[in-house]
Design an enzyme around this catalytic site. Sequence first.
Site, short mmCIF file in Angstrom:
data_model
loop_
_atom_site.label_atom_id
_atom_site.label_comp_id
_atom_site.label_asym_id
_atom_site.label_seq_id
_atom_site.Cartn_x
_atom_site.Cartn_y
_atom_site.Cartn_z
N GLY B 130 -9.37 -12.63 -6.64
CA GLY B 130 -8.38 -12.46 -7.70
C GLY B 130 -6.97 -12.56 -7.14
N CYS B 131 -6.02 -12.76 -8.03
CA CYS B 131 -4.64 -12.94 -7.57
C CYS B 131 -4.07 -11.66 -6.99
CB CYS B 131 -3.77 -13.47 -8.70
SG CYS B 131 -3.80 -12.51 -10.22
N PHE B 132 -4.31 -10.52 -7.63
CA PHE B 132 -3.81 -9.26 -7.08
C PHE B 132 -4.50 -8.93 -5.76
CE2 PHE B 132 -2.51 -8.07 -11.58
CZ PHE B 132 -1.16 -8.03 -11.31
N ALA B 135 -2.99 -10.85 -2.95
CA ALA B 135 -1.68 -10.36 -2.52
C ALA B 135 -1.79 -9.05 -1.74
CB ALA B 135 -0.77 -10.16 -3.74
#
Lengths: 324, 324, 324, 324
Positions: B130-132, B135
């Site tokens: 996932g993007c979160f 990061a």
Amino acid sequence: MSIRVGIVGISGFGGGEAMRLVAGHPEFELVYAAGEGSAGQRLAQRFPGVPAQLADLVIEKWDPARLPPLDVLMASLPTGASREALARVPGHVKIVDIGGDHRYADGWTYGLADVWPSEIAGQTRIANPGCFPAAALTPLAPLLAEKLISPENIVIDAKTGISGAGRGGDSKFGYAESNENLIAYGLLRHVHMPEIESTIARLSGGSATGLVFTPHLVPMTRGILATIYARGRATTAQCLDAARRFYANSAFVRVTDTPPQTKWATGSNLAFVSYAADPDRNLVIALGVVDNLGKGAAGQAVQNANLMCGLEETAGLEGAPVWP
Amino acid sequence: MSIRVGIVGISGFGGGEAMRLVAGHPEFELVYAAGEGSAGQRLAQRFPGVPAQLADLVIEKWDPARLPPLDVLMASLPTGASREALARVPGHVKIVDIGGDHRYADGWTYGLADVWPSEIAGQTRIANPGCFPAAALTPLAPLLAEKLISPENIVIDAKTGISGAGRGGDSKFGYAESNENLIAYGLLRHVHMPEIESTIARLSGGSATGLVFTPHLVPMTRGILATIYARGRATTAQCLDAARRFYANSAFVRVTDTPPQTKWATGSNLAFVSYAADPDRNLVIALGVVDNLGKGAAGQAVQNANLMCGLEETAGLEGAPVWP
Amino acid sequence: MSIRVGIVGISGFGGGEAMRLVAGHPEFELVYAAGEGSAGQRLAQRFPGVPAQLADLVIEKWDPARLPPLDVLMASLPTGASREALARVPGHVKIVDIGGDHRYADGWTYGLADVWPSEIAGQTRIANPGCFPAAALTPLAPLLAEKLISPENIVIDAKTGISGAGRGGDSKFGYAESNENLIAYGLLRHVHMPEIESTIARLSGGSATGLVFTPHLVPMTRGILATIYARGRATTAQCLDAARRFYANSAFVRVTDTPPQTKWATGSNLAFVSYAADPDRNLVIALGVVDNLGKGAAGQAVQNANLMCGLEETAGLEGAPVWP
Amino acid sequence: MSIRVGIVGISGFGGGEAMRLVAGHPEFELVYAAGEGSAGQRLAQRFPGVPAQLADLVIEKWDPARLPPLDVLMASLPTGASREALARVPGHVKIVDIGGDHRYADGWTYGLADVWPSEIAGQTRIANPGCFPAAALTPLAPLLAEKLISPENIVIDAKTGISGAGRGGDSKFGYAESNENLIAYGLLRHVHMPEIESTIARLSGGSATGLVFTPHLVPMTRGILATIYARGRATTAQCLDAARRFYANSAFVRVTDTPPQTKWATGSNLAFVSYAADPDRNLVIALGVVDNLGKGAAGQAVQNANLMCGLEETAGLEGAPVWP
């Protein structure tokens, strides 16, 4: 005793701004709010920062047959939605129609309040000008009235913030796609054309033959700048002087030597106009700036309501713009 | 001979970015595009700037039973929509699932490519992070691997641009309402929690007890910054050193002395990490920056596809970020 | 008779907002404006939308030895610039220092007006809280007062719009570089730390050991959201109840069930607070939203001036926020 | 063997974009970078996401007397700064001047590459068009070449993102003041006027008498839209057809039926043109969209350098635009 005001279309951007202005008005009291999607909610659910005395007002489903006692009704409904409904509002209730259905319609007065304020006093049916017309006609009016420009072949290149496209939730105006994007739309056939043509004709006594109007969507929330190209032999100074005379008694129109910025008007009912002309090119550039939700919608509506009710034109509209 | 690539979910933001990267890839050829709302359109109708050789590819309605011969399929579908459909894709087609359905699912490899690149080579089913998580886990991995911080009580305060909320056209993300607005959401129960917990556990050998993850929507289109608060006695220098060692062979992770800015990564597959620690307070702040559509979605997907196909990890991903 | 108000630092964002609020205040009259870069200009040159009655007020060069008769002076000067200068203002002039030089300084009262309103009445020297402290302390105060959280190891992750960085013209905050960019800064050493620590200690009777404060710059003009992580066994409902009790008589603090959005406060003196807690994780998340130029600066300053002058706390601050 | 490229003005927006394009170019190698404020820094300090092979290139102070061996020099210097300096560059070094000093200057070829590509091959001194001219002349060229419009009385209403104002750090373009703001500037006297007039004259064989050019600053980072009003009796279809013929062999100009959006071009060397005409009103509206840093600066410069070096015009410029 305060003036009882109702707002229809409260959950749209224009209705919301009308609510903000009525809430801060010294003579108005908001007693009725109607909306579509937000019906049944308390006002504070829809607008979390609403003043405490309005927090518990329940938004109703709009029904002209079930209105409380009202002195003024402000209607901000989608195009096509207000003709029939507003016809059913009792005649003694003063109506300002912020929507587009009644501009230059029989029985309605066109509420370009800074240009023809005396026509509005005592009326009960006012059609608020469109946001683009408000931005474009304000700088044009003095030039047309003094015949410094021809009413023919006027080119209006107008730019609006995205709240001008309404709150319909069209995915075309999603943040990620609208941000950092600039679009022209409605080329040669925008719905505001007839209103602009009619008003130019009325101001000039001539005909707005060859009018061009091109709206653009700019990635900002509020504000309109109309850049207008007209034909005439006036100098910049003559244009500025004409505007200063024309708006000498206006509380809301400011004539500036330098090009106005949309941010100068944010949150206010002000309009800024300026000019740059080149007689050798037979060219006058006129610039008009408004907040599309202020002078372009709710601010103008409150100004019209003030005039209709015999109040000071500026009541509830004295606030300075929000900056930055 | 080029590698034949298909993309499902092409009209979403993640699918669109995958299209852009595949179009510029030296070994990949886009031979299949499927979408929902855009089915039937030529690619150039949906993406007016698409390279000429792809302009006439027709977007098809997604149907796993009607695929052309493919080497790689990238799927960017809404949560819940890919489990069943992707199970029907022939086994020899390499799949990178950019969506969330297969993270830590049986038969799928978790594609955190900068942390565990060797696990991805030769696989045919990769679940893109996932993007979160991308990061947050990138800066955490070195600290957890070297036990500089505890896996417990980690607080991740993450901020994403609005494209991270997808292109569903939810009116909550209309321009006028999202612009100049900042929101926290999904408190204590965001769908990315289990993925982060599992990866922290795997990296540390311990348990991510007490993990807190708070996402925020920031008025910008792209970019994620994760600000992470962890407990440990390391110094800033020790954290930076650990990250430089951990990512010594990484083409995409940059370790910086100063706090990274989201704009540093825009349009790229880069991740930036940095740290500030105070042993006296038993505190390590870890910062991670990615483009949510790059390292957070399509960039990572291309990197995974490269590894699956035995290509250079950097193929098609060498471009510098777009600035400003 | 109106109260004569002066503003120093009028051309900055905080001073400009103070001007806007004083201009709309029913009891205040702006009689003196001083600035640095704008000295010599008429107010209307600097603020083209200023109300007509203030248009011709000339901005003066700031000199405490040359003040007109004043009842209230609001000072919005850069850090370090007000200590000596304000010491030279006559003692009977009530001062609200919006800048940072006098917070917790001898002879000055700390003006956290929603928390300790009774301390402000009758004072002549008030130090306005910083914008970040205003956003963070407002949601923390009820929890600390009722001992629902520990004063230790509080983590404040704060996000501000770029006007919070001031109008110094630093090219770091140029549009093209700040737009679509998100930055953490001042890690572990922001200048607002001591003010927050002192106030937490005072509210709790304990010590703010282990406080962490991380500010971020968000690409928007106005607004602060503070996301705060604290340790405690309270439930969400207990936190909300505590806040509703604590602020039962507050005109400006709104307690909401859902996470507040920065846009709810734009242009107003409101603060919004909310909470999400998980006793099993020994975790309380507190959220605070303010307009950094409203409750975070000029709004709070007007509220303090009202209290100092014995007026209604809400005078001139009743307006609803600007939306959208 | 690769072509050795130098860039002067690397820390500005145009120079930075040139760096990004050269870094991704299959035949170019960046061997020299010069800047003013950033001299002495490694490229990675200035551009944290720069590809690894360029990270350690040290930015030098610009001195034409101390150049390394170069095949191509791209100069992006402030107006007035390049005349004398570039005259000192050895004649065999091919120069593309992105700045404004050499447009229609003796000894320099005007590099409007999509209109006159054959003139550029083999040249060593190319003056890159200005960003506004690139946006306006691209849609005008086919109409003027086919005499569908008059070269007289053309009105160009152009809107640019703020990176078009350069990176000089002028506080006028600070974020908080530029955001949510829209401005017209340089009325009747913009520096790009002579370049546009000369090119219209050359394209039409007539004279651009009565040309009007009004630039606007729009709150976005990149992108230009030129909305052009011209006189002619052509239909919309005739204009579109003329453009499709004129650009039939162009890799970078796209003719679209609907109004192009600036975001279609972001990060690319593409130009989009479209038209809406009304023969009854003697009116042709032409629309041109470019990325001001792409086709309006660095993209065009790379295209020109490709042509000068005998490479494929599209080398290094094939990438799809960044969306969203």
